[in-house]
Design a protein around this motif. Structure first.
Motif, PDB file in Angstrom:
ATOM      1  N   LEU A 100       0.838  -1.194   0.000  1.00 65.38           N
ATOM      2  CA  LEU A 100       0.000   0.000   0.000  1.00 65.38           C
ATOM      3  C   LEU A 100       0.873   1.244   0.000  1.00 65.38           C
ATOM      4  O   LEU A 100       1.927   1.275   0.636  1.00 65.38           O
ATOM      5  CB  LEU A 100      -0.900   0.026   1.230  1.00 65.38           C
ATOM      6  CG  LEU A 100      -1.826  -1.173   1.445  1.00 65.38           C
ATOM      7  CD1 LEU A 100      -2.657  -0.961   2.692  1.00 65.38           C
ATOM      8  CD2 LEU A 100      -2.703  -1.413   0.237  1.00 65.38           C
ATOM      9  N   LEU A 101       0.402   2.278  -0.668  1.00 63.73           N
ATOM     10  CA  LEU A 101       1.102   3.551  -0.745  1.00 63.73           C
ATOM     11  C   LEU A 101       0.151   4.643  -0.267  1.00 63.73           C
ATOM     12  O   LEU A 101      -0.917   4.837  -0.860  1.00 63.73           O
ATOM     13  CB  LEU A 101       1.530   3.820  -2.185  1.00 63.73           C
ATOM     14  CG  LEU A 101       2.400   5.037  -2.441  1.00 63.73           C
ATOM     15  CD1 LEU A 101       3.737   4.900  -1.724  1.00 63.73           C
ATOM     16  CD2 LEU A 101       2.631   5.195  -3.938  1.00 63.73           C
ATOM     17  N   PRO A 102       0.487   5.347   0.827  1.00 67.89           N
ATOM     18  CA  PRO A 102      -0.400   6.410   1.309  1.00 67.89           C
ATOM     19  C   PRO A 102      -0.608   7.484   0.238  1.00 67.89           C
ATOM     20  O   PRO A 102       0.337   7.885  -0.428  1.00 67.89           O
ATOM     21  CB  PRO A 102       0.349   7.006   2.501  1.00 67.89           C
ATOM     22  CG  PRO A 102       1.413   6.038   2.847  1.00 67.89           C
ATOM     23  CD  PRO A 102       1.704   5.258   1.616  1.00 67.89           C
ATOM     24  N   ARG A 103      -1.843   7.930   0.083  1.00 71.32           N
ATOM     25  CA  ARG A 103      -2.159   8.947  -0.921  1.00 71.32           C
ATOM     26  C   ARG A 103      -2.645  10.252  -0.317  1.00 71.32           C
ATOM     27  O   ARG A 103      -2.540  11.287  -0.931  1.00 71.32           O
ATOM     28  CB  ARG A 103      -3.227   8.419  -1.890  1.00 71.32           C
ATOM     29  CG  ARG A 103      -2.717   7.359  -2.803  1.00 71.32           C
ATOM     30  CD  ARG A 103      -1.742   7.980  -3.766  1.00 71.32           C
ATOM     31  NE  ARG A 103      -1.331   7.006  -4.749  1.00 71.32           N
ATOM     32  CZ  ARG A 103      -0.177   7.066  -5.385  1.00 71.32           C
ATOM     33  NH1 ARG A 103       0.681   8.021  -5.141  1.00 71.32           N
ATOM     34  NH2 ARG A 103       0.141   6.153  -6.264  1.00 71.32           N
ATOM     35  N   ASP A 104      -3.219  10.204   0.870  1.00 73.50           N
ATOM     36  CA  ASP A 104      -3.818  11.402   1.455  1.00 73.50           C
ATOM     37  C   ASP A 104      -3.152  11.812   2.754  1.00 73.50           C
ATOM     38  O   ASP A 104      -3.776  12.468   3.590  1.00 73.50           O
ATOM     39  CB  ASP A 104      -5.319  11.167   1.714  1.00 73.50           C
ATOM     40  CG  ASP A 104      -6.071  10.854   0.444  1.00 73.50           C
ATOM     41  OD1 ASP A 104      -5.728  11.424  -0.595  1.00 73.50           O
ATOM     42  OD2 ASP A 104      -6.997  10.030   0.497  1.00 73.50           O
ATOM     43  N   TRP A 136       9.545   0.567   4.936  1.00 74.74           N
ATOM     44  CA  TRP A 136       8.176   0.077   4.936  1.00 74.74           C
ATOM     45  C   TRP A 136       7.829  -0.548   6.281  1.00 74.74           C
ATOM     46  O   TRP A 136       8.688  -0.802   7.112  1.00 74.74           O
ATOM     47  CB  TRP A 136       7.923  -0.922   3.806  1.00 74.74           C
ATOM     48  CG  TRP A 136       8.661  -2.222   3.936  1.00 74.74           C
ATOM     49  CD1 TRP A 136       8.240  -3.348   4.588  1.00 74.74           C
ATOM     50  CD2 TRP A 136       9.947  -2.532   3.401  1.00 74.74           C
ATOM     51  NE1 TRP A 136       9.183  -4.330   4.491  1.00 74.74           N
ATOM     52  CE2 TRP A 136      10.247  -3.860   3.767  1.00 74.74           C
ATOM     53  CE3 TRP A 136      10.880  -1.831   2.653  1.00 74.74           C
ATOM     54  CZ2 TRP A 136      11.425  -4.499   3.406  1.00 74.74           C
ATOM     55  CZ3 TRP A 136      12.070  -2.461   2.302  1.00 74.74           C
ATOM     56  CH2 TRP A 136      12.322  -3.775   2.673  1.00 74.74           C
ATOM     57  N   ILE A 137       6.524  -0.823   6.457  1.00 70.59           N
ATOM     58  CA  ILE A 137       6.017  -1.467   7.664  1.00 70.59           C
ATOM     59  C   ILE A 137       5.204  -2.675   7.220  1.00 70.59           C
ATOM     60  O   ILE A 137       4.328  -2.553   6.365  1.00 70.59           O
ATOM     61  CB  ILE A 137       5.118  -0.513   8.477  1.00 70.59           C
ATOM     62  CG1 ILE A 137       5.852   0.793   8.773  1.00 70.59           C
ATOM     63  CG2 ILE A 137       4.642  -1.188   9.767  1.00 70.59           C
ATOM     64  CD1 ILE A 137       4.935   1.930   9.167  1.00 70.59           C
ATOM     65  N   CYS A 180       2.149  -4.680   3.197  1.00 74.28           N
ATOM     66  CA  CYS A 180       3.163  -3.672   3.514  1.00 74.28           C
ATOM     67  C   CYS A 180       2.614  -2.271   3.282  1.00 74.28           C
ATOM     68  O   CYS A 180       1.892  -2.033   2.330  1.00 74.28           O
ATOM     69  CB  CYS A 180       4.416  -3.868   2.663  1.00 74.28           C
ATOM     70  SG  CYS A 180       5.307  -5.375   3.071  1.00 74.28           S
ATOM     71  N   LEU A 181       2.998  -1.386   4.173  1.00 76.29           N
ATOM     72  CA  LEU A 181       2.702   0.028   4.026  1.00 76.29           C
ATOM     73  C   LEU A 181       4.015   0.721   3.668  1.00 76.29           C
ATOM     74  O   LEU A 181       4.948   0.754   4.474  1.00 76.29           O
ATOM     75  CB  LEU A 181       2.122   0.606   5.315  1.00 76.29           C
ATOM     76  CG  LEU A 181       1.843   2.100   5.325  1.00 76.29           C
ATOM     77  CD1 LEU A 181       0.829   2.478   4.235  1.00 76.29           C
ATOM     78  CD2 LEU A 181       1.363   2.538   6.698  1.00 76.29           C
ATOM     79  N   GLU A 182       4.072   1.201   2.457  1.00 74.40           N
ATOM     80  CA  GLU A 182       5.285   1.847   1.951  1.00 74.40           C
ATOM     81  C   GLU A 182       5.339   3.302   2.393  1.00 74.40           C
ATOM     82  O   GLU A 182       4.346   3.870   2.841  1.00 74.40           O
ATOM     83  CB  GLU A 182       5.310   1.770   0.418  1.00 74.40           C
ATOM     84  CG  GLU A 182       5.272   0.354  -0.128  1.00 74.40           C
ATOM     85  CD  GLU A 182       6.521  -0.436   0.114  1.00 74.40           C
ATOM     86  OE1 GLU A 182       7.595   0.173   0.338  1.00 74.40           O
ATOM     87  OE2 GLU A 182       6.448  -1.681   0.080  1.00 74.40           O
ATOM     88  N   GLU A 183       6.492   3.901   2.213  1.00 74.54           N
ATOM     89  CA  GLU A 183       6.655   5.324   2.479  1.00 74.54           C
ATOM     90  C   GLU A 183       6.007   6.093   1.344  1.00 74.54           C
ATOM     91  O   GLU A 183       6.167   5.727   0.177  1.00 74.54           O
ATOM     92  CB  GLU A 183       8.142   5.646   2.569  1.00 74.54           C
ATOM     93  CG  GLU A 183       8.453   6.996   3.101  1.00 74.54           C
ATOM     94  CD  GLU A 183       9.948   7.160   3.352  1.00 74.54           C
ATOM     95  OE1 GLU A 183      10.279   7.776   4.360  1.00 74.54           O
ATOM     96  OE2 GLU A 183      10.747   6.657   2.547  1.00 74.54           O
ATOM     97  N   GLY A 184       5.264   7.141   1.660  1.00 72.68           N
ATOM     98  CA  GLY A 184       4.559   7.913   0.636  1.00 72.68           C
ATOM     99  C   GLY A 184       5.482   8.744  -0.234  1.00 72.68           C
ATOM    100  O   GLY A 184       6.696   8.784  -0.022  1.00 72.68           O
ATOM    101  N   GLU A 223       0.603   8.692   9.475  1.00 75.11           N
ATOM    102  CA  GLU A 223      -0.843   8.931   9.570  1.00 75.11           C
ATOM    103  C   GLU A 223      -1.633   7.734   9.053  1.00 75.11           C
ATOM    104  O   GLU A 223      -2.639   7.330   9.648  1.00 75.11           O
ATOM    105  CB  GLU A 223      -1.224  10.182   8.787  1.00 75.11           C
ATOM    106  CG  GLU A 223      -0.703  11.464   9.404  1.00 75.11           C
ATOM    107  CD  GLU A 223      -0.819  12.664   8.488  1.00 75.11           C
ATOM    108  OE1 GLU A 223      -0.897  13.784   9.026  1.00 75.11           O
ATOM    109  OE2 GLU A 223      -0.815  12.511   7.240  1.00 75.11           O
ATOM    110  N   GLU A 224      -1.174   7.146   7.958  1.00 75.44           N
ATOM    111  CA  GLU A 224      -1.871   5.984   7.402  1.00 75.44           C
ATOM    112  C   GLU A 224      -1.723   4.780   8.323  1.00 75.44           C
ATOM    113  O   GLU A 224      -2.664   4.006   8.492  1.00 75.44           O
ATOM    114  CB  GLU A 224      -1.366   5.665   5.991  1.00 75.44           C
ATOM    115  CG  GLU A 224      -2.120   4.560   5.301  1.00 75.44           C
ATOM    116  CD  GLU A 224      -3.584   4.865   4.989  1.00 75.44           C
ATOM    117  OE1 GLU A 224      -4.200   4.046   4.290  1.00 75.44           O
ATOM    118  OE2 GLU A 224      -4.140   5.896   5.440  1.00 75.44           O
TER     119      GLU A 224
END
Length: 120
Positions: free
Chosen positions: A70-74, A103-104, A115-119, A79-80
């Motif tokens: 996943l890539l934060p968009r907002d 990443w997390i 995974c939550l990537e860096e935006g 925060e994500e």
């Protein structure tokens, strides 16, 4: 000739709950499809690839061999992360300061890693 990805399908013990979680993560609509012999939940827009959730009797027992990134968009990654945890995700491995890193690794409510990537 080529193939296109139709769905990424998850076997679940509670397909509805998983679809609701991923619908909130992606902000895509979740719809139930009562296909005879194969009922499932679909999370996605009208066109394009989607996430599909199918109820199966056995629980997840090992690490995923495929996962979503996943890539934060907002907002920011932090925060994500806070939003995803409020939805029921849990941190499996925080790689933000590791090498390689940034990443997390999280798990959804049934333990599927993503995974939550860096935006940007």
């Amino acid at each position: 000739m080529r193939s296109a990805i139709l769905n990424v399908t998850f076997d679940c013990t509670d397909a509805r709950a998983q679809a609701e979680f991923w619908s909130q993560v992606t902000r895509w609509p979740a719809t139930f499809h009562d296909m005879p012999g194969n009922p499932f939940w679909r999370v996605g827009e009208e066109t394009g690839a989607s996430l599909v959730f199918v109820t199966v009797p056995e629980p997840k027992t090992t690490k995923n061999r495929i996962h979503l990134d996943l890539l934060p968009r907002d907002g920011t990654q932090a925060e994500e992360l806070e939003r995803l945890q409020a939805l029921g995700a849990r941190v499996v491995d925080d790689r933000r300061t590791a090498t390689p890193g940034s990443w997390i690794v999280l798990a959804d409510p049934e333990g599927n890693e993503f995974c939550l990537e860096e935006g940007d």
